[in-house]
Write an enzyme that holds these catalytic residues in place. Structure first.
Site, PDB file in Angstrom:
ATOM      1  CG  HIS A 120      -2.215   0.723   1.010  1.00  0.00           C
ATOM      2  ND1 HIS A 120      -2.368   1.750   0.099  1.00  0.00           N
ATOM      3  CD2 HIS A 120      -3.437   0.561   1.597  1.00  0.00           C
ATOM      4  CE1 HIS A 120      -3.616   2.196   0.144  1.00  0.00           C
ATOM      5  NE2 HIS A 120      -4.282   1.481   1.030  1.00  0.00           N
ATOM      6  CG  ASP A 334      -9.629 -13.145 -19.990  1.00  0.00           C
ATOM      7  OD1 ASP A 334      -8.961 -14.151 -19.655  1.00  0.00           O
ATOM      8  OD2 ASP A 334     -10.363 -13.126 -20.990  1.00  0.00           O
TER       9      ASP A 334
END
Length: 398
Positions: A120, A334
């Site tokens: 982060h 994908d």
């Protein structure tokens, strides 16, 4: 159930990094971000193919889970989900920690889970989503595509004088539960808010307001004396600053505003929705109009100091945090074997709500992390359960 680690390696870059690019300077927003990982797990069913992932420069694990994916997702337990991502909760020292950790877990049915944990300190959820989609495009197109990140350090340079404390997680017996709001229940929540004069509330606002209302009620129920609370709502800055920054701006470009519930009496749902609408409108006026990027970073630094001081003065206040991942194109990732059938995350910090889209895009999944005694009250709240389903089958979820 526990995955069996098949292999572990650190995959180096394919060519040496130029000396001038060896050190990455954190922006002022990166400096102020917690030293934790953002752990996301993407689940894929088997399509009979054998396409390897395109992975470079990361800590890479392969594991095997001796069960079928459909059974695992029947009613997913977060203790099991934690085993599918290798990211520790802390990564304060970037010199010693990996910026990115990937674990691929294969199920007996041929399905798989890709657990990706990114620091982060260098990225928010928008950055991570853009990275995952670029990585997946490269895998589908045999490396012909390129990572299209635009780094923000030049816009928000680091501040040498910032005093950033090290993040130390509180040792609290926290429990994470998953609640799903389908499209019809979201419409009902919006109608409830508009019937009390709140105009055009968003689905994120009505879900956030309901979760906060019920979490505040649970906190009061287990406390010996009523305590005031507030909710910190995280906001994506990319479209608010002038001129707007690209969606693929890489780094932490989020800030926050807060709403509150007083100690006297039960807070009303529609009042919280109204506060959230007013909060984002005020946020736009304060941070999104007529300020340069440099002025914005200065204001944020001052706000952080003032907020920390105010919270210390209030002492006994309960603080909740909500962050929305909705509209992030995570369900578009994908790698060549189709889109994910479900997405979740692990290591949700205490008193935090994380909102994300359902697979269909018209519902919201909420991950709620509370102290165990609070959760025992929260998960049985009748008002909450009128609108949300508690941990339904993730494989069959819309």
């Amino acid at each position: 159930m526990k995955p069996e680690i098949i292999s572990r390696e650190t995959i180096k870059p394919s060519s040496p990094t130029p000396h001038s690019q060896r050190w990455y300077k954190l922006s002022v927003f990166d400096q102020m971000s917690y030293g934790v990982y953002i752990p996301i797990i993407l689940f894929y069913t088997s399509n009979g193919g054998d396409n390897p992932c395109n992975d470079k420069g990361v800590d890479f694990f392969e594991a095997r889970m001796h069960c079928h994916l459909q059974g695992f997702l029947n009613h997913p337990e977060f203790e099991a989900l934690n085993l599918l991502a290798q990211g520790q909760i802390q990564c304060n020292n970037l010199d010693l920690s990996s910026t990115l950790i990937v674990q691929i877990t294969f199920f007996d049915c041929g399905g798989m889970a890709i657990g990706v944990s990114m620091s982060h300190k260098v990225a928010d959820i928008s950055s991570m989503s853009a990275f995952l989609n670029d990585w997946a495009t490269m895998a589908r197109q045999s490396g012909e595509a390129e990572i299209s990140a635009q780094f923000i350090t030049s816009f928000f340079p680091p501040h040498d004088s910032l005093d950033i404390p090290e993040y130390v997680p509180r040792k609290i017996n926290r429990v994470v539960r998953r609640f799903v709001f389908n499209a019809s229940k979201l419409d009902a929540l919006k109608t409830l808010a508009t019937s009390h004069g709140v105009e055009n509330p968003t689905r994120v606002q009505v879900v956030t307001a309901l979760l906060y209302k019920c979490a505040d009620a649970a906190s009061r129920a287990v406390s010996d004396s009523p305590r005031a609370s507030d909710l910190v709502q995280m906001v994506n800055l990319r479209r608010l600053v002038i001129p707007p920054l690209p969606d693929k701006s890489f780094g932490n470009l989020v800030w926050c505003f807060s709403i509150s519930a007083t100690e006297e009496g039960e807070v009303e749902f529609h009042d919280l929705v109204a506060q959230l609408k007013e909060g984002i409108a005020g946020f736009r006026l304060t941070y999104g109009i007529s300020f340069s990027w440099y002025e914005l970073s200065r204001l944020v630094s001052e706000f952080r100091k003032a907020s920390a001081s105010s919270f210390k003065r209030k002492g006994n206040m309960v603080r909740f945090t909500c962050t929305s991942w909705c509209r992030s194109p995570l369900y578009q990732v994908d790698f060549g074997w189709g889109k994910p059938v479900w997405i979740s995350c692990t290591n949700v910090m205490w008193n935090t709500f994380i909102l994300m889209d359902t697979r269909s895009g018209d519902g919201i999944e909420a991950l709620v992390s509370l102290e165990e005694q609070n959760m025992n009250v929260f998960e049985h709240d009748e008002e909450l359960l009128r609108f949300a389903s508690l941990n339904p089958n993730a494989f069959e979820a819309p």
